[in-house]
Design an enzyme around this catalytic site. Sequence first.
Site, short mmCIF file in Angstrom:
data_model
loop_
_atom_site.label_atom_id
_atom_site.label_comp_id
_atom_site.label_asym_id
_atom_site.label_seq_id
_atom_site.Cartn_x
_atom_site.Cartn_y
_atom_site.Cartn_z
N ASN A 120 1.29 -9.03 -1.85
CA ASN A 120 2.54 -7.67 -1.86
C ASN A 120 3.56 -7.43 -2.10
O ASN A 120 4.16 -8.63 -2.32
CB ASN A 120 2.37 -7.58 -0.09
CG ASN A 120 3.03 -8.41 0.19
OD1 ASN A 120 3.56 -9.82 0.29
ND2 ASN A 120 3.56 -8.21 1.47
N GLU B 127 7.13 -4.55 -1.62
CA GLU B 127 6.84 -3.63 -1.26
C GLU B 127 8.16 -2.74 -1.97
O GLU B 127 8.50 -3.29 -2.91
CB GLU B 127 7.24 -4.66 0.76
CG GLU B 127 6.64 -4.97 1.22
CD GLU B 127 6.97 -5.24 2.08
OE1 GLU B 127 8.50 -5.45 2.28
OE2 GLU B 127 6.39 -5.98 2.95
N CYS C 273 11.73 3.34 -0.55
CA CYS C 273 10.51 3.67 -0.35
C CYS C 273 9.32 3.64 0.34
O CYS C 273 8.22 3.01 -0.52
CB CYS C 273 10.12 4.72 -1.56
SG CYS C 273 9.60 6.35 -0.85
N TYR C 274 9.44 3.37 1.68
CA TYR C 274 7.86 2.43 2.05
C TYR C 274 6.93 2.57 1.66
O TYR C 274 5.54 1.64 1.53
CB TYR C 274 8.65 2.04 3.53
CG TYR C 274 9.43 1.52 4.23
CD1 TYR C 274 10.46 0.89 3.53
CD2 TYR C 274 9.69 1.65 5.95
CE1 TYR C 274 12.00 0.91 3.64
CE2 TYR C 274 10.60 1.09 6.52
CZ TYR C 274 12.06 0.16 4.99
OH TYR C 274 12.90 -0.34 6.29
N GLU D 47 -3.95 -7.52 -1.84
CA GLU D 47 -5.47 -7.77 -2.42
C GLU D 47 -5.48 -6.18 -3.81
O GLU D 47 -5.99 -6.61 -4.26
CB GLU D 47 -6.28 -6.98 -1.43
CG GLU D 47 -6.28 -7.99 0.24
CD GLU D 47 -5.61 -7.53 1.36
OE1 GLU D 47 -4.37 -7.63 0.69
OE2 GLU D 47 -6.24 -7.59 2.59
N CYS E 232 -6.30 -3.82 4.98
CA CYS E 232 -6.28 -2.88 6.15
C CYS E 232 -7.17 -1.64 5.14
O CYS E 232 -7.83 -2.58 4.18
CB CYS E 232 -4.34 -2.49 4.81
SG CYS E 232 -4.92 -1.79 3.59
#
Length: 136
Positions: free
Chosen positions: A47, A49, A52-53, A60, A91
């Site tokens: 992942n 990140e 800016c979320y 994946e 997700c």
Amino acid sequence: MATKYTTPEALIALADGAKQRAYCPYSKFQVGAAVVVENGDVFTGCNVENACYPVGVCAERTAICKAVSEGHTKLVAVAVITNGKTVNFPCGLCRQSIREFGTDVTIYCAKKDRSYQTHKLKELLPLSFGAENLIQ
Ligand code: THU
């Protein structure tokens, strides 16, 4: 030469290696993924990140983008591992992203200790939407 798929356990180990490179200063939730394409090649991802979320990308989809950008558009299996105590499933966005490149994909979902559950994409994303549904 690309790493080849051997066993679910080895695939999870590759995902675990990618997890160590997770860029997750905000959630601190490390995730690694490894995808197997039709010829058995494995592509990994973590992942990534962002301050800016919403810009952040799941492990994946990082792995899928790596596979597709190397010319592989048929997925056979996906392994995902987190640093969480519980088993985590991809997700919704990632399920749909996997769906784009295979309807019969096997998904290995592992927790920190590498114990895992096996599911089919069809179980995690029933009645899914794909290219064939765009016909008007
Ligand atoms: N995340 C993934 O990379 N994959 C998943 O299947 C679930 C969530 C990431 C997104 C974010 O960086 C962090 O985990 C917390 O949600």
